[in-house]
Design a protein around this motif. Structure first.
Motif, PDB file in Angstrom:
ATOM      1  N   PHE A  46       0.879  -1.216  -0.148  1.00 24.55           N
ATOM      2  CA  PHE A  46       0.001   0.041   0.046  1.00 24.55           C
ATOM      3  C   PHE A  46       0.804   1.313   0.063  1.00 24.55           C
ATOM      4  N   ARG A  47       2.138   1.162   0.297  1.00 20.84           N
ATOM      5  CA  ARG A  47       3.131   2.112   0.214  1.00 20.84           C
ATOM      6  C   ARG A  47       4.400   1.841  -0.397  1.00 20.84           C
ATOM      7  N   GLN A  48       5.163   3.038  -0.613  1.00 20.27           N
ATOM      8  CA  GLN A  48       6.164   3.019  -1.407  1.00 20.27           C
ATOM      9  C   GLN A  48       7.766   2.552  -0.640  1.00 20.27           C
ATOM     10  N   ASP A  49       7.770   2.636   0.627  1.00 22.86           N
ATOM     11  CA  ASP A  49       8.861   2.430   1.385  1.00 22.86           C
ATOM     12  C   ASP A  49       8.978   1.321   2.333  1.00 22.86           C
ATOM     13  N   VAL A  50      10.292   0.688   2.157  1.00 22.36           N
ATOM     14  CA  VAL A  50      10.421  -0.569   3.010  1.00 22.36           C
ATOM     15  C   VAL A  50      11.602  -0.174   4.086  1.00 22.36           C
ATOM     16  N   ALA A  66       9.529  -0.656 -10.563  1.00 21.23           N
ATOM     17  CA  ALA A  66      10.040   0.557  -9.496  1.00 21.23           C
ATOM     18  C   ALA A  66      11.059   1.334 -10.328  1.00 21.23           C
ATOM     19  N   HIS A  67      10.881   2.313 -11.238  1.00 21.86           N
ATOM     20  CA  HIS A  67      11.914   2.982 -11.742  1.00 21.86           C
ATOM     21  C   HIS A  67      12.473   4.262 -10.840  1.00 21.86           C
ATOM     22  N   GLY A  68      13.460   4.267 -10.781  1.00 24.15           N
ATOM     23  CA  GLY A  68      13.903   5.312  -9.814  1.00 24.15           C
ATOM     24  C   GLY A  68      14.073   4.923  -8.422  1.00 24.15           C
ATOM     25  N   ALA A  69      14.370   3.653  -8.275  1.00 26.24           N
ATOM     26  CA  ALA A  69      14.405   3.194  -6.832  1.00 26.24           C
ATOM     27  C   ALA A  69      15.629   3.736  -6.094  1.00 26.24           C
ATOM     28  N   THR A  70      15.483   3.976  -4.745  1.00 28.86           N
ATOM     29  CA  THR A  70      16.679   4.664  -4.031  1.00 28.86           C
ATOM     30  C   THR A  70      16.977   3.886  -2.613  1.00 28.86           C
ATOM     31  N   LEU A  71      18.058   3.853  -2.355  1.00 27.30           N
ATOM     32  CA  LEU A  71      18.610   3.005  -1.228  1.00 27.30           C
ATOM     33  C   LEU A  71      19.338   3.847  -0.386  1.00 27.30           C
ATOM     34  N   ARG A  72      19.091   3.903   0.883  1.00 26.33           N
ATOM     35  CA  ARG A  72      20.051   4.456   1.890  1.00 26.33           C
ATOM     36  C   ARG A  72      20.361   3.452   3.071  1.00 26.33           C
ATOM     37  N   ILE A  73      21.462   3.612   3.529  1.00 26.65           N
ATOM     38  CA  ILE A  73      21.787   2.919   4.546  1.00 26.65           C
ATOM     39  C   ILE A  73      22.251   3.878   5.874  1.00 26.65           C
ATOM     40  N   ASN A  74      21.606   3.729   6.866  1.00 21.67           N
ATOM     41  CA  ASN A  74      21.895   4.659   8.036  1.00 21.67           C
ATOM     42  C   ASN A  74      21.610   6.048   7.400  1.00 21.67           C
ATOM     43  N   GLY A  75      20.742   6.194   6.672  1.00 22.49           N
ATOM     44  CA  GLY A  75      20.702   7.566   6.191  1.00 22.49           C
ATOM     45  C   GLY A  75      21.303   8.270   4.983  1.00 22.49           C
ATOM     46  N   GLN A  76      22.326   7.268   4.596  1.00 22.37           N
ATOM     47  CA  GLN A  76      23.295   7.744   3.717  1.00 22.37           C
ATOM     48  C   GLN A  76      22.932   7.148   2.204  1.00 22.37           C
ATOM     49  N   HIS A 109      12.977   2.668  -1.237  1.00 24.65           N
ATOM     50  CA  HIS A 109      12.196   3.580  -1.686  1.00 24.65           C
ATOM     51  C   HIS A 109      11.787   2.914  -3.062  1.00 24.65           C
ATOM     52  N   LEU A 110      10.450   2.485  -3.236  1.00 24.33           N
ATOM     53  CA  LEU A 110      10.147   1.844  -4.441  1.00 24.33           C
ATOM     54  C   LEU A 110       9.110   2.599  -5.032  1.00 24.33           C
ATOM     55  N   PRO A 111       9.491   3.679  -5.935  1.00 20.53           N
ATOM     56  CA  PRO A 111       8.263   4.558  -6.536  1.00 20.53           C
ATOM     57  C   PRO A 111       7.274   3.823  -7.257  1.00 20.53           C
ATOM     58  N   MET A 112       5.972   4.042  -6.745  1.00 12.88           N
ATOM     59  CA  MET A 112       4.922   3.409  -7.214  1.00 12.88           C
ATOM     60  C   MET A 112       3.916   4.412  -8.147  1.00 12.88           C
ATOM     61  N   VAL A 113       3.928   4.277  -9.212  1.00  7.24           N
ATOM     62  CA  VAL A 113       3.557   5.284 -10.341  1.00  7.24           C
ATOM     63  C   VAL A 113       2.401   4.399 -11.130  1.00  7.24           C
ATOM     64  N   PRO A 114       1.115   4.971 -10.935  1.00  8.34           N
ATOM     65  CA  PRO A 114       0.084   4.242 -11.701  1.00  8.34           C
ATOM     66  C   PRO A 114       0.403   4.034 -13.073  1.00  8.34           C
ATOM     67  N   SER A 115      -0.025   2.785 -13.623  1.00  8.57           N
ATOM     68  CA  SER A 115       0.335   2.493 -14.939  1.00  8.57           C
ATOM     69  C   SER A 115      -0.852   1.670 -15.594  1.00  8.57           C
ATOM     70  N   VAL A 116      -1.005   1.584 -16.969  1.00  8.18           N
ATOM     71  CA  VAL A 116      -1.852   1.070 -17.720  1.00  8.18           C
ATOM     72  C   VAL A 116      -1.264  -0.170 -18.635  1.00  8.18           C
ATOM     73  N   SER A 117      -2.087  -1.411 -18.389  1.00  4.83           N
ATOM     74  CA  SER A 117      -1.614  -2.650 -19.045  1.00  4.83           C
ATOM     75  C   SER A 117      -2.860  -2.916 -20.068  1.00  4.83           C
ATOM     76  N   ARG A 118      -2.631  -3.803 -21.366  1.00  7.72           N
ATOM     77  CA  ARG A 118      -3.709  -3.867 -22.227  1.00  7.72           C
ATOM     78  C   ARG A 118      -4.116  -5.381 -21.989  1.00  7.72           C
ATOM     79  N   TRP A 119      -5.351  -5.666 -22.219  1.00  8.52           N
ATOM     80  CA  TRP A 119      -5.903  -7.217 -21.901  1.00  8.52           C
ATOM     81  C   TRP A 119      -7.005  -6.998 -23.172  1.00  8.52           C
ATOM     82  N   PHE A 120      -7.844  -8.104 -22.943  1.00  5.67           N
ATOM     83  CA  PHE A 120      -8.799  -8.560 -23.889  1.00  5.67           C
ATOM     84  C   PHE A 120      -9.594  -7.335 -24.806  1.00  5.67           C
ATOM     85  N   ASN A 121      -9.661  -7.368 -25.938  1.00  6.18           N
ATOM     86  CA  ASN A 121     -10.258  -6.527 -26.680  1.00  6.18           C
ATOM     87  C   ASN A 121      -9.769  -4.748 -26.526  1.00  6.18           C
ATOM     88  N   HIS A 122      -8.347  -4.799 -26.300  1.00  5.52           N
ATOM     89  CA  HIS A 122      -7.795  -3.712 -26.000  1.00  5.52           C
ATOM     90  C   HIS A 122      -8.067  -3.113 -24.704  1.00  5.52           C
TER      91      HIS A 122
END
Ligand SMILES: [Zn+2]
Length: 679
Positions: free
Chosen positions: A460-464, A486-496, A523-536
């Protein structure tokens, strides 16, 4: 057989397994390079049952399961009650007892719940203490190999949790017996199509004993079993399976069509390439075989909820076709095996998509009722005729055992085995964050005890946040899965901020000396996206969550069923909307977050919504309680543009998930669509 002869047989049997030393428990999974010179090593290994405990929302979800059907089914459903053949009774003696315990046992240990452990142990204890002199296990009233395959998986988990040495002895004697019996009494029916599940346990036992006869058994099972790899190299079942054809072939005594197109068989088959690789090698080729299976099912039968259609047989791409609950939980286990074997981060994405959407979506919020078949576009749960291939009219009811009781017995493994796969060990002595959910881990790395705490409200959220606490500072490699979205994910260790490769669909690697209290923020950026299925049609995701329109839910009790009931669900509002969004505008959809509730996937108080615009499409109607096929192509509407809140798929027990795309109509509409202008 006389008592004397029988005793002598048992002694000989015991001698045959003497000298086999079980590996110590709480080792870091298997260490195939050392213990299994003739089996190829998996990239990662699941941690032994009990080392990963749920926390946060996941703990609440497992408690909901324990307080619902899982914790009480044996009290009123005879198939797993005291007369079960797997407890020595004269009742159901086939797959239902083993199915039930395959999920109840890990649930009991993950919650450290003594009452649930006692319920599961009754079945385990009876099996361990009632092995026939021949080595056969299980009720004497049938000799089908298939239900025993499930009990073997139960015993392996029980051994990981407890180290009970009887498991090694009993499994060894059973597999020796089967090696002798299979030439005369080969795999048939379900066992022939689900042999790969037994291979998993045969390999598990070989890792612990090095008993060469297990390799002979493994090869024999593979030879007698259905060739799933060949079947997907020349895939024949590309469309909706004809129920009439299946019934006609079955009446002629030909079960092949029914078995090859059976959804649960196909779900279990997703571990075939992984278990074959351990036996025969050629990792790249088997990984390719796995990918072909997934891609073929997606292309011919893929659903926006991460599953493939099967009601009960492969059912094509229309999102009004159903997916059986057994086919929700079995692919999860197969994919968890494949993720460990191939270290393919994209498999983790698929596991999460199924576990966070299709799995909770097919239960009521309290897990006291479930469906047999769920639909991605499900506008009514009732007794109307349905588009199913071979299932009955009750298949999408929420209830105790709609259509057939297999799912009632089998669903219990879904959440617990997902929990068991959150963290894994790697062959280089490191640890892997393979899936994300709040949990606590007590394990070892580089020979040191280590505690790990994962604090997150993902998905439900973008941070672990991951807090590592080794007893003393210790160096080991740590891998963190970066999802494909997750495009643009970032990773910090002890704040760095860390200069670590966090490319999507890969594992970010950090090899360093870890000190007690080190904190990783992912931080795993969650951006809404569209995918295509039956009958477009279009479906919307944000991170691992799929989003649906909920037309409101009126639950009407159909009948009481012991401690629970069967339910119909009727919509309260219109469902036939087209959405004013496309691939380019999806990222601008407004995201509305609120608190994650006590029931994480409940409709009441959803933790995240997507807010966007759409209009009703008058021509899109229902046909006898089922949504007509999604209108093909971009749709025009003269009806007003409305603001719609889409909720997580699992919260919407009635739902539209695959939508037509709406064409902007008027100057007034274009004001609404400035934010969401489609191309
Ligand atoms: Zn089922």
């Amino acid at each position: 057989m006389s008592i004397l002869t029988r005793r002598r047989f048992v002694e000989i049997g015991s001698a045959a397994v003497a000298g086999i030393t079980a590996k110590p428990i709480y080792s870091l999974g298997s260490d195939p390079e050392k213990s299994s010179p003739q089996l190829c090593p998996t990239a990662f290994s699941a941690l032994p049952l009990g080392q990963i405990r749920p926390a946060g929302w996941l703990l609440r979800q497992l408690l909901i399961q324990a307080h619902g059907l899982s914790g009480h089914l044996d009290e009123f459903w005879a198939s797993v009650g005291p007369e079960s053949g797997w407890l020595g009774g004269s009742g159901e003696s086939w797959e239902r007892g083993p199915y039930f315990v395959d999920g109840l046992l890990p649930l009991a240990w993950q919650l450290d719940d003594e009452e649930l452990k006692a319920k599961a142990l009754r079945f385990v204890e009876w099996t361990l203490t009632h092995q026939a002199p021949s080595g056969m296990i299980g009720p004497a009233s049938n000799d089908d190999w298939w239900p025993r395959i499930v009990m073997c998986k139960v015993l392996a988990q029980y051994h990981e949790a407890t180290g009970d040495p009887r498991v090694i002895t009993v499994l060894t004697r059973y597999f020796h017996y089967q090696l002798g019996a299979l030439p005369e009494r080969p795999l048939r029916d379900w066992g022939k199509f689900r042999w790969q599940d037994e291979l998993l346990v045969v390999e598990w036992l070989y890792d612990r004993t090095g008993d060469d006869s297990l390799l002979h058994l493994a090869r024999l099972l593979e030879r007698q079993g259905y060739d799933w790899i060949e079947a997907f190299a020349n895939f024949k079942h590309t469309g909706v399976t004809s129920g009439a054809d299946v019934r006609a072939a079955t009446a002629r005594g030909d079960r092949s069509k029914a078995m090859e197109t059976h959804g649960v068989n196909n779900g279990q088959a997703l571990k075939t390439a992984a278990v074959r690789y351990r036996l025969f090698g050629d990792q790249a080729n088997e990984h390719k075989n796995f990918n072909r299976q997934i891609a073929t099912l997606d292309r011919c039968h893929g659903m926006p909820n991460g599953m493939f259609s099967c009601d009960e047989h492969l059912a094509g791409l229309d999102p009004t076709h159903g997916t059986e609950l057994c086919t929700g939980v079995e692919p999860l286990e197969s994919l968890e095996v494949a993720l460990a074997t191939f270290a393919d981060a994209s498999i983790g994405d698929r596991i999460e998509k199924i576990a966070f959407n299709a799995l909770p979506g097919t239960f009521d919020d309290d897990m006291w009722s479930h469906q047999y078949d769920q639909q991605s576009n499900q506008i009514l749960v009732g007794l109307n005729s349905k588009p199913w291939t071979t299932n009955g009219p009750e298949s999408n009811l929420y209830g105790l055992e709609p259509n057939f009781g297999c799912c009632t017995a089998n669903f219990h493994q879904g959440w617990p085995k997902f929990t068991s796969s959150l963290w894994m060990s790697s062959r280089d002595g490191g640890l892997v964050a393979s899936l994300y959910a709040p949990c606590e881990v007590e394990t070892a790395a580089a020979g040191q005890k280590i505690s790990i705490r994962v604090e997150t409200e993902y998905p439900f959220r973008q941070d672990v946040r991951i807090v590592l606490s080794p007893e003393t500072p210790v160096r080991f490699p740590l891998r963190l899965r970066i999802p494909g979205w997750a495009h643009g994910a970032t990773l910090r260790i002890n704040g760095q901020q860390q200069a670590v490769d966090t490319s999507p669909m890969a594992f970010a690697l950090i090899d360093r000396r870890w000190a007690p209290g080190d904190v990783i923020d992912l931080h795993l950026p969650m951006v809404p996206s569209v995918s295509r299925w039956f009958n477009h049609s279009l479906a919307l995701m944000r991170g691992p969550l799929v989003f649906s329109l909920d037309p409101g839910q009126s639950w009407v009790k159909l009948r009481d069923r012991g401690l629970t009931a069967d339910w119909q669900v009727y919509p309260l509002k219109a469902w036939n909307y087209a959405l004013l969004v496309d691939e380019r505008s999806a990222a601008q959809i407004e995201v509305v977050e609120s608190q994650v509730g006590s029931k994480p996937f409940a409709a009441n108080g959803t933790a995240v919504k997507l807010r966007l615009c759409g209009s009703r499409i008058d021509a899109w109607r229902s046909e006898d309680g089922v949504a007509a096929p999604v209108p093909n192509g971009i749709q025009s509407s003269s009806l007003p543009l409305e603001t719609l809140d889409l909720v997580p798929y699992a919260a919407a027990k009635l739902r539209i998930t695959a939508f037509p795309q709406l064409r902007p109509q008027t100057a007034k509409d274009s004001t609404h669509s400035t934010r969401l202008a489609p191309s």
